[in-house]
Design an enzyme around this catalytic site. Sequence first.
Site, PDB file in Angstrom:
ATOM      1  N   SER A 107     -66.511  -4.064  36.801  1.00  0.00           N
ATOM      2  CA  SER A 107     -65.534  -3.365  35.966  1.00  0.00           C
ATOM      3  C   SER A 107     -64.142  -3.410  36.606  1.00  0.00           C
ATOM      4  CB  SER A 107     -66.013  -1.933  35.718  1.00  0.00           C
ATOM      5  OG  SER A 107     -65.185  -1.312  34.793  1.00  0.00           O
ATOM      6  N   HIS A 108     -63.528  -2.257  36.853  1.00  0.00           N
ATOM      7  CA  HIS A 108     -62.153  -2.187  37.354  1.00  0.00           C
ATOM      8  C   HIS A 108     -62.104  -2.036  38.877  1.00  0.00           C
ATOM      9  CE1 HIS A 108     -63.716   1.821  36.841  1.00  0.00           C
ATOM     10  NE2 HIS A 108     -62.951   2.165  37.851  1.00  0.00           N
ATOM     11  N   ASP A 245     -63.716  -3.447  28.654  1.00  0.00           N
ATOM     12  CA  ASP A 245     -64.212  -2.356  27.806  1.00  0.00           C
ATOM     13  C   ASP A 245     -63.269  -1.155  27.788  1.00  0.00           C
ATOM     14  OD1 ASP A 245     -64.803  -1.410  30.327  1.00  0.00           O
ATOM     15  OD2 ASP A 245     -66.973  -1.303  30.024  1.00  0.00           O
ATOM     16  N   ARG A 246     -62.104  -1.275  28.453  1.00  0.00           N
ATOM     17  CA  ARG A 246     -61.097  -0.209  28.380  1.00  0.00           C
ATOM     18  C   ARG A 246     -59.744  -0.818  28.077  1.00  0.00           C
ATOM     19  NH1 ARG A 246     -60.093   2.986  32.834  1.00  0.00           N
ATOM     20  NH2 ARG A 246     -60.898   1.456  34.297  1.00  0.00           N
ATOM     21  N   HIS A 328     -61.992   3.929  26.996  1.00  0.00           N
ATOM     22  CA  HIS A 328     -63.205   3.437  26.319  1.00  0.00           C
ATOM     23  C   HIS A 328     -63.127   3.942  24.873  1.00  0.00           C
ATOM     24  CE1 HIS A 328     -65.857   1.964  29.565  1.00  0.00           C
ATOM     25  NE2 HIS A 328     -65.406   2.947  30.320  1.00  0.00           N
TER      26      HIS A 328
HETATM   27 ZN   LIG Z   1     -64.736  -1.548  32.359  1.00  0.00          ZN
END
Ligand SMILES: [Zn+2]
Length: 467
Positions: A107-108, A245-246, A328
């Site tokens: 992810s991040h 996803d964000r 999100h």
């Molecule tokens: Zn993410």
Amino acid sequence: MTETAHKFDPTVLREYDIRGIVGRTIHPADARAIGRTFGTLVKRKGGKRVALGFDGRLSSPELAAACQAGLTAAGLDVINIGVAATPMLYFAVYHVDADGGIQITGSHNPPDYNGFKMMMGKKSFFGEDIQKLGAMAAKGDWERGQGTSESRNILADYAARLLRDVKPGKKLKVAWDTGNGAVGVSIRAIVDKLPGEHIVLNERVDGTFPAHHPDPTVPANLEQLMDVVKQRGCDLGIAFDGDGDRIGAIDGKGRILWGDQLLVLWSRDVLKGRPGATIIADVKASQVLFDEIARAGGKPMMFKTGHSLIKSKLAEIGAPLAGEMSGHIFFADTFYGFDDALYCALRLLNIVANARESLAEMRDGLPQPVNTPELRFDCPDERKFAVVEEVKGRLLKAGAKLSDIDGVRVSTKDGWWLLRASNTQPVLVARCEAADQAGLDRLKGELKAALSASGVSLPDESAAGHH
Ligand SMILES: [Zn+2]
């Protein structure tokens, strides 16, 4: 090969995903065990096929190969979509009608992290599911078989699906920052088909993240995008986190719109076609959002923070839209109800392209309360939930007006303050919002007093980490 059991480092089995530091707490053997155990669960539910994808981190191909080997060893057939953003993997699960999906992604997080986000059938796999997976692996409770694997490029189908919901209006000039994250794989297939002018920054997928950290909730990571938006006279700017996803957004004046502000705009749009619908937002969101949903004819629902929790709630009640402060956002009105930031961006472009106002004017038109960012401060895991319970107990005794859907969100005549325990870190999270600065100071004073009665001191805003 004889395999009897596998023990994970206890820190990697988290609430919403499995995640750790590669070479320290996450190794290829863990990836293989995840594949084998997840495959076992799919098989016992009568499933046969799993979609697999991975982000652009340097460790991702090796972990994906090991995970695939585990899945096929359990007898599952794997559709491998290669490097992709997390939502593209979610899309693959629907598109090929798979019985589940696994995305390898950190992810991040910094480059040395990596992890696994999973979908069982069309549902999020999280919380108890992840603990159960750990327990099964520890016992070597595995199915055996010989599955197949197949590489499949789904980019054209994915892009076509996203583009289907585009509503062209006035031509826009848009800056996009994929932050060297996995959205770099799909951004061209989208922007080359959009009207207007599109400038893409940091498009090359690079797991060392040379430009900046791929987390659009941290303002420093948006500075490059803000500069480009202002210098090139763009209508807006869009940013993504490392696995897509964000979402983050910048108006034409270079100002950030936070997740709860964007949700006001999306809510108004969705409610035009779905009057009276329920729209879900997490407890960290501004009161402005809940008020504006109601004013636009919707039913606002406040829910727990946590992307898997919100996604599951949206599916359960059939809401057309839900979202979090964190960026999100879940569209289910004409989409699948998972968090796809690229899709969210297209829905934002639809609004701006078909409005008389600019995004900056829309932002200025929103009520402007005074609020703190999300304040995060350390509190041991074994203490954090107890602190929230103690604070809640004292507040109830004092007759305070509060919601305890996730921690405590206390309403006073000045506004509200929130205290909750993070599900993923040894951290307490707080936020305050009032009509003016004097009110905000009073709320912060109340929060401070509530915490100090439990022996916790609220650090200065500058010292408390942002999201
Ligand atoms: Zn993410």
